[in-house]
Design a protein around this motif. Sequence first.
Motif: not given
Length: 507
Positions: A75-88, A171-186
């Motif tokens: 989810v940390s690099n997902y644009n939800w808008e890309d996954g809605v609307g006509p599939v084609e 509200l996001g996923n595992e944002m403390d993890g260095p592997w997370q895209i967009g990892h953040k401090t607390a």
Amino acid sequence: MTQRATVLLHPDFRVGQIDRRVFGSFVEHLGRAVYTGIYEPGHETADEHGFRRDVADLTRELGVTMARYPGGNFVSNYNWEDGVGPVEERKPFIDLAWRTIEPNTIGTDEFLQWAEREGIEPMMAVNLGTRGVAAAAALVEYCNGEAGSRWADLRIANGREKPYGVRLWCLGNEMDGPWQIGHKTADEYGKLAAEAGKAMKLVDPTIELVACGSSSMQMDTFGEWERTVLEHTWDVVDHISMHAYYEELDGDRASFLGSGTAMDRFIRRVVSSADAVGARRRSDKAITISFDEWNVWYLQSRFVGEKNLPLQKDAPRIIEDVYSALDAVVVGDLLVTLLNHADRVPVACLAQLVNVIAPIMTEPDGPAWRQPTFHPFAATARLARGTALDLRVTAPTVTTKQHGDVPLVTAAATLDGTEGAVFLVNRSAEPVEVDLSHPGVALTLARGVQVTADHEAAVEGPDHAARTIAEHVAEVDAPVTAAEPGRTTLTLAPESWLALPTTVTRA
Ligand SMILES: O=[N+]([O-])c1ccc(O[C@@H]2O[C@@H](CO)[C@H](O)[C@H]2O)cc1
């Protein structure tokens, strides 16, 4: 000499009401969880929407009440808008978490409609890795808004008039993890989560929000992360997340069998951290826990070494752990821990549902089957209803390498009117006699489900899974060896998990 334990049960001693959302699971865009997992158009069981009926039927049998989506790290690099609307018209993108080309064939609408058809409550996560407040608020509006505003109208244009009414949001996923895209401090994450959460609740004040807690108790920032995040988000969030995966390392069976105690301590520490923030603020609010990732996962022993994933497409086979009956006993024990914290853990997700560290496996164009871990989950979800009872368990302990002293017997019990269930785990390699003491209460124990551990490594595929289940999962009579008013003695098989339906009446 036979080891003995005592379990004291009284219907007036209660932990709290069991929230059915504790029997949740997780569907991430990862490996074959979605594509060839829940969804495979062209499969002989596929419904008109392309979803596999065999997988949906097993999901129902598993008793899953809720499913988290779309990630996870995804989810940390997902644009939800890309996954809605006509599939084609949808475009593929590179999912950076798992280095997989995501075709965007399945998105928010397809998932939410699948969940609705299957009677599963959805739990959605927003991207707080590469995105922020506006995208999160827009997604809530897309899912839950009434006609007359931009994103709600887009949903309607996409063919869905009625709002989905998604209640639970991460509200996001595992944002403390260095592997997370967009990892953040607390601090960075806490500030962003508070603002995103504020905007999301302004769109729909009825939603519940989950702030990211630590990715595991082993994170260097554990504790301080929870404190800082909750200081920022206290007024807006309802839950804090916990994630934990357990595995047998270096043949250390005793530590692995003690995983439920490690989970118990982890929960107590997070509750303490949350309550400490509340105490300082003189607040009566009780932040509860969304244990939205838990399972056995051979993470350190297998996955970490394979982390340099090549870029792949077409739903690659990643993290398809194969489970043994020993793993199933541990899963049952982890469920015992969750039930014993019913007052503070209303939400939990077995990670994950299909193919990826999952109780259900599939072959593309082939069968779907149960792993051994399916059974303790299914039995617990079926039997544990009403209130969790506050048992007093006295058991011998064993000193383990990983967790220090852990009890050899764990137990949980639930009660709904006069119907209930007792769950018992013997972590010892020997049988254990349990004196179940129920003063002033008549207790009957009916036929239940038992899982006994194995000593073999699990082998991939439906045949080995079916054989393991046939040999190690059984319907059994309550193993009662003596009974007198107020006391029932049972013998627990070595390294076993047992669930027994009960009736409880006051004598
Ligand atoms: O300890 N680790 O190295 C570690 C690495 C990845 C990790 O990811 C979590 O587990 C993944 C699978 O459920 C979910 O997408 C993510 O939230 C959780 C823990």
